[in-house]
Each structure stands twice: as structure tokens, then as C-alpha cells.
Motif scaffolding. Structure first.
Motif, PDB file in Angstrom:
ATOM      1  N   GLY A 115       0.812  -1.216   0.000  1.00 30.45           N
ATOM      2  CA  GLY A 115       0.000   0.000   0.000  1.00 30.45           C
ATOM      3  C   GLY A 115       0.838   1.255   0.000  1.00 30.45           C
ATOM      4  N   TRP A 116       1.871   1.287   0.823  1.00 24.60           N
ATOM      5  CA  TRP A 116       2.739   2.469   0.887  1.00 24.60           C
ATOM      6  C   TRP A 116       3.534   2.647  -0.405  1.00 24.60           C
ATOM      7  CZ3 TRP A 116       2.023   6.291   4.005  1.00 24.60           C
ATOM      8  CH2 TRP A 116       1.450   6.083   5.261  1.00 24.60           C
ATOM      9  N   VAL A 117       4.001   1.541  -0.985  1.00 27.57           N
ATOM     10  CA  VAL A 117       4.746   1.629  -2.245  1.00 27.57           C
ATOM     11  C   VAL A 117       3.833   2.145  -3.352  1.00 27.57           C
ATOM     12  CG1 VAL A 117       5.925   0.274  -4.036  1.00 27.57           C
ATOM     13  CG2 VAL A 117       6.488  -0.084  -1.624  1.00 27.57           C
ATOM     14  N   TRP A 118       2.607   1.629  -3.434  1.00 27.75           N
ATOM     15  CA  TRP A 118       1.665   2.119  -4.442  1.00 27.75           C
ATOM     16  C   TRP A 118       1.363   3.598  -4.236  1.00 27.75           C
ATOM     17  CZ3 TRP A 118      -2.659  -2.005  -5.557  1.00 27.75           C
ATOM     18  CH2 TRP A 118      -2.121  -2.980  -6.391  1.00 27.75           C
ATOM     19  N   LEU A 119       1.244   4.012  -2.990  1.00 27.92           N
ATOM     20  CA  LEU A 119       1.009   5.430  -2.711  1.00 27.92           C
ATOM     21  C   LEU A 119       2.187   6.266  -3.217  1.00 27.92           C
ATOM     22  CD1 LEU A 119      -0.618   7.733  -1.455  1.00 27.92           C
ATOM     23  CD2 LEU A 119       0.482   7.191   0.738  1.00 27.92           C
ATOM     24  N   ALA A 120       3.403   5.832  -2.922  1.00 30.10           N
ATOM     25  CA  ALA A 120       4.592   6.575  -3.364  1.00 30.10           C
ATOM     26  C   ALA A 120       4.650   6.663  -4.881  1.00 30.10           C
ATOM     27  CB  ALA A 120       5.856   5.907  -2.823  1.00 30.10           C
ATOM     28  N   ILE A 121       4.417   5.546  -5.542  1.00 31.86           N
ATOM     29  CA  ILE A 121       4.458   5.538  -7.010  1.00 31.86           C
ATOM     30  C   ILE A 121       3.352   6.422  -7.577  1.00 31.86           C
ATOM     31  CG2 ILE A 121       4.102   4.085  -9.046  1.00 31.86           C
ATOM     32  CD1 ILE A 121       5.531   1.821  -7.422  1.00 31.86           C
ATOM     33  N   GLY A 122       2.150   6.300  -7.012  1.00 32.76           N
ATOM     34  CA  GLY A 122       1.018   7.101  -7.499  1.00 32.76           C
ATOM     35  C   GLY A 122       1.232   8.597  -7.329  1.00 32.76           C
ATOM     36  N   VAL A 123       1.772   8.997  -6.203  1.00 32.80           N
ATOM     37  CA  VAL A 123       2.033  10.421  -5.968  1.00 32.80           C
ATOM     38  C   VAL A 123       3.173  10.884  -6.885  1.00 32.80           C
ATOM     39  CG1 VAL A 123       2.866  12.097  -4.280  1.00 32.80           C
ATOM     40  CG2 VAL A 123       1.115  10.438  -3.628  1.00 32.80           C
ATOM     41  N   PHE A 124       4.186  10.053  -7.053  1.00 31.57           N
ATOM     42  CA  PHE A 124       5.296  10.411  -7.921  1.00 31.57           C
ATOM     43  C   PHE A 124       4.845  10.625  -9.366  1.00 31.57           C
ATOM     44  CE2 PHE A 124       8.845   9.222 -10.730  1.00 31.57           C
ATOM     45  CZ  PHE A 124       9.799  10.134 -10.307  1.00 31.57           C
ATOM     46  N   LYS A 125       3.937   9.767  -9.837  1.00 33.82           N
ATOM     47  CA  LYS A 125       3.457   9.853 -11.225  1.00 33.82           C
ATOM     48  C   LYS A 125       2.408  10.947 -11.441  1.00 33.82           C
ATOM     49  CE  LYS A 125       4.220   5.135 -12.765  1.00 33.82           C
ATOM     50  NZ  LYS A 125       3.543   3.920 -13.278  1.00 33.82           N
ATOM     51  N   SER A 126       1.820  11.452 -10.362  1.00 33.37           N
ATOM     52  CA  SER A 126       0.762  12.446 -10.516  1.00 33.37           C
ATOM     53  C   SER A 126       1.341  13.804 -10.909  1.00 33.37           C
ATOM     54  CB  SER A 126      -0.059  12.586  -9.236  1.00 33.37           C
ATOM     55  OG  SER A 126       0.699  13.213  -8.223  1.00 33.37           O
ATOM     56  N   ASN A 127       0.465  14.619 -11.448  1.00 27.47           N
ATOM     57  CA  ASN A 127       0.895  15.959 -11.855  1.00 27.47           C
ATOM     58  C   ASN A 127       0.892  16.824 -10.642  1.00 27.47           C
ATOM     59  OD1 ASN A 127       1.182  15.091 -14.460  1.00 27.47           O
ATOM     60  ND2 ASN A 127      -0.959  15.501 -14.953  1.00 27.47           N
TER      61      ASN A 127
END
Length: 127
Positions: A115-127
Motif C-alpha cells: 500500500g505504501w509503495v503504491w502510494l509513493a508511485i502514485g504520488v510520484f506519477k501524478s501531476n
């Protein structure tokens, strides 16, 4: 989904406080110090993830799909990680063996990590 996450997070936080109070006041008379420390670890991780869900639910820049995935991973982590720790901590007072629940603890921890890794990746990829 945002409302569901925030409401669930608030309910989880309230339950966490109740479980923590039980551990602090009622459980210390029933189990040894090691079991009580383990129980407190379960409470701490449950609260960390309830608060994280609260923030995620209120953050508009995280996609709904990502929020849903993280929500279920954190819920699964709370149930498997914290739940198994609670059960194992109570083994001294239970009339049956609960050692079978020890397999759930690392699965819950893995659920938190994903969950934390997905959050990090998702925030990193967001504008």
C-alpha cells in the motif's frame, strides 16, 4: 470513495482508541509484559494506518483507483497484521491455541508495504 475512506478511517481510529484503552487498563492484569508490548504494537500500527487513510481520503490529487487499492491494502493489513497480533497477545487467556494466526502477521505487514509503495508511485506519477 473519499467519503467512505474518511468515515472508515474515523471509525477505525475510534476503535483503535478503545482497543488501546483495553490494552492499557484491562489487559495488563491478564498477560505478561511481552504480550502487552506486542498488543501495543498492533494498536500503534492500526492507528498509523487509520490516520494515513484519513489523509488519503482528503487528498484530491490521488486518483480514485489508487485510493481504492490503498484503502483495501491498508484494511487488509489492519485485519491481518494488527488482528493477528491482538489474537496472539491474548493466547495466555484463551482456552484454545491461536498459533495458527501467526501466519497472518507477515501477510498483513506485506499488505501495508505494498500500500505504501503504491502510494509513493502514485504520488510520484501524478501531476
Amino acid at each position: 470513495m473519499n467519503k467512505k475512506i474518511v468515515v472508515t478511517a474515523a471509525i477505525l481510529a475510534a476503535i483503535t482508541i478503545a482497543i488501546g484503552a483495553f490494552g492499557a487498563h484491562g489487559l495488563k492484569k491478564l498477560v505478561d509484559a511481552s504480550s502487552l508490548a506486542s498488543f501495543e504494537t498492533g494498536v500503534r500500527y492500526q492507528m498509523y494506518h487509520a490516520l494515513a487513510l484519513f489523509v488519503i481520503g482528503l487528498t484530491p490529487s490521488i486518483s480514485e483507483i489508487l485510493k481504492r487499492r490503498i484503502f483495501w491494502l491498508f484494511i487488509g493489513g489492519i485485519v491481518l497484521f494488527s488482528g493477528s497480533i491482538y489474537i496472539l497477545s491474548l493466547q495466555e487467556v484463551l482456552l484454545f491455541s491461536v498459533k495458527w494466526s501467526a501466519f497472518a502477521t507477515p501477510l498483513g505487514g506485506l499488505s501495508f508495504i505494498i500500500g505504501w509503495v503504491w502510494l509513493a508511485i502514485g504520488v510520484f506519477k501524478s501531476n
